[in-house]
Write a protein that holds these residues in place. Sequence first.
Motif, PDB file in Angstrom:
ATOM      1  N   ASN A  39       0.827  -1.212   0.000  1.00 13.21           N
ATOM      2  CA  ASN A  39       0.000   0.000   0.000  1.00 13.21           C
ATOM      3  C   ASN A  39       0.856   1.255   0.000  1.00 13.21           C
ATOM      4  O   ASN A  39       1.813   1.359   0.752  1.00 13.21           O
ATOM      5  CB  ASN A  39      -0.905   0.041   1.239  1.00 13.21           C
ATOM      6  CG  ASN A  39      -1.979  -1.027   1.174  1.00 13.21           C
ATOM      7  OD1 ASN A  39      -2.062  -1.862   2.043  1.00 13.21           O
ATOM      8  ND2 ASN A  39      -2.773  -1.012   0.137  1.00 13.21           N
ATOM      9  N   GLY A  40       0.466   2.186  -0.850  1.00 13.95           N
ATOM     10  CA  GLY A  40       1.108   3.497  -0.825  1.00 13.95           C
ATOM     11  C   GLY A  40       2.440   3.609  -1.543  1.00 13.95           C
ATOM     12  O   GLY A  40       3.098   4.643  -1.467  1.00 13.95           O
ATOM     13  N   VAL A  41       2.862   2.561  -2.296  1.00  7.59           N
ATOM     14  CA  VAL A  41       4.169   2.655  -2.970  1.00  7.59           C
ATOM     15  C   VAL A  41       4.111   3.500  -4.238  1.00  7.59           C
ATOM     16  O   VAL A  41       5.145   3.878  -4.782  1.00  7.59           O
ATOM     17  CB  VAL A  41       4.773   1.274  -3.338  1.00  7.59           C
ATOM     18  CG1 VAL A  41       5.244   0.545  -2.116  1.00  7.59           C
ATOM     19  CG2 VAL A  41       3.829   0.463  -4.172  1.00  7.59           C
ATOM     20  N   GLY A  42       2.907   3.765  -4.733  1.00  6.84           N
ATOM     21  CA  GLY A  42       2.814   4.629  -5.909  1.00  6.84           C
ATOM     22  C   GLY A  42       2.236   3.971  -7.154  1.00  6.84           C
ATOM     23  O   GLY A  42       2.432   4.460  -8.270  1.00  6.84           O
ATOM     24  N   LYS A  43       1.479   2.880  -6.975  1.00 11.54           N
ATOM     25  CA  LYS A  43       0.919   2.177  -8.143  1.00 11.54           C
ATOM     26  C   LYS A  43      -0.133   3.045  -8.837  1.00 11.54           C
ATOM     27  O   LYS A  43      -0.113   3.229 -10.054  1.00 11.54           O
ATOM     28  CB  LYS A  43       0.321   0.831  -7.711  1.00 11.54           C
ATOM     29  CG  LYS A  43       1.340  -0.074  -7.016  1.00 11.54           C
ATOM     30  CD  LYS A  43       0.766  -1.401  -6.609  1.00 11.54           C
ATOM     31  CE  LYS A  43      -0.374  -1.345  -5.610  1.00 11.54           C
ATOM     32  NZ  LYS A  43       0.034  -0.855  -4.259  1.00 11.54           N
ATOM     33  N   THR A  44      -1.068   3.576  -8.053  1.00  9.36           N
ATOM     34  CA  THR A  44      -2.100   4.444  -8.625  1.00  9.36           C
ATOM     35  C   THR A  44      -1.466   5.700  -9.224  1.00  9.36           C
ATOM     36  O   THR A  44      -1.853   6.141 -10.312  1.00  9.36           O
ATOM     37  CB  THR A  44      -3.124   4.827  -7.531  1.00  9.36           C
ATOM     38  OG1 THR A  44      -3.771   3.641  -7.095  1.00  9.36           O
ATOM     39  CG2 THR A  44      -4.166   5.808  -8.054  1.00  9.36           C
ATOM     40  N   THR A  45      -0.494   6.248  -8.514  1.00 12.26           N
ATOM     41  CA  THR A  45       0.203   7.448  -9.004  1.00 12.26           C
ATOM     42  C   THR A  45       0.827   7.168 -10.376  1.00 12.26           C
ATOM     43  O   THR A  45       0.765   7.998 -11.280  1.00 12.26           O
ATOM     44  CB  THR A  45       1.282   7.870  -7.983  1.00 12.26           C
ATOM     45  OG1 THR A  45       0.637   8.077  -6.718  1.00 12.26           O
ATOM     46  CG2 THR A  45       1.990   9.139  -8.393  1.00 12.26           C
ATOM     47  N   GLN A 195      -4.415  -6.021  -6.035  1.00 12.03           N
ATOM     48  CA  GLN A 195      -4.138  -6.518  -4.688  1.00 12.03           C
ATOM     49  C   GLN A 195      -4.221  -8.041  -4.671  1.00 12.03           C
ATOM     50  O   GLN A 195      -3.475  -8.701  -3.968  1.00 12.03           O
ATOM     51  CB  GLN A 195      -5.179  -5.976  -3.705  1.00 12.03           C
ATOM     52  CG  GLN A 195      -5.122  -4.485  -3.505  1.00 12.03           C
ATOM     53  CD  GLN A 195      -4.147  -4.093  -2.420  1.00 12.03           C
ATOM     54  OE1 GLN A 195      -3.844  -4.898  -1.549  1.00 12.03           O
ATOM     55  NE2 GLN A 195      -3.638  -2.881  -2.493  1.00 12.03           N
TER      56      GLN A 195
END
Length: 236
Positions: A39-45, A195
């Motif tokens: 979570n939060g590593v930047g996939k969506t970004t 996920q």
Amino acid sequence: MPPMLEVRDLHAGYGRIEVLRGLSFRVPAGSVVALLGSNGVGKTTTLRAISGALPVTSGSIHFEGRRIDGRRPDEIARDGLVLVPEGRGVFPGLTVEENLRLVHGAMGRDRSWADFADEVFGVFPRLGERRAQLAGSMSGGEQQMLAVCRAMAASPKLVLFDELSMGLAPLIVENLFEHVRAMRARGTTVVLVEQFLTHALALADVCYVLSRGVVSWAGEPAELRAGTAAVDYLTA
Ligand code: ATP
């Protein structure tokens, strides 16, 4: 031949927070590529930067050999690169059919509406039964199906799926992934952020594991299943 998508030394973030710190990866034409990571590593970004929704700070993104960073999201979509965002992104105040017709009318290139509607309502009969229903009044799973169909209506060359399976019942997830498989079989290139590792690994040709804004591991799903190093990254 250049890869369908090439991301080189990409830096991007939100204000002073740098999320992507030199991210590089390639997506060959006709392949399914999975972007994994905690979570939060930047996939969506990453997906938002590729689709033009988020400006990049530096680095480059090439789609079919042409540079696309700095271009508008609608121009990028018209060229055949379509994002299916997390949280569905359908128009809640339009009916199922209006949602599909809108995208088909704007970008549906070489297929007639009748031809497209036959196929899509054949695969997702539930959407066919609900073609006159407002998208906002449908269940989460139904809206997710609609989001996938809307991406298909654009006849994309490359689709980016962000957490396709988020919050959905296993049977619906099965159905959606079946559809992604069918898209690939027709020659569409796919990038998945997921996920559900099982589905991503079953479908992907190549996996990239992200950590701290860079690619920390790249390889085939079989290597990822066999090795422990990459799994450590995933759970770090
Ligand atoms: P997840 O699997 O949890 O969805 P992710 O890998 O997709 O995570 P991102 O959504 O890309 O992660 O977020 C990366 C980092 O950027 C996170 O630390 C997040 O808090 C931050 N972030 C995301 N969107 C914004 C925003 N609009 N403003 C500020 N920070 C943001």
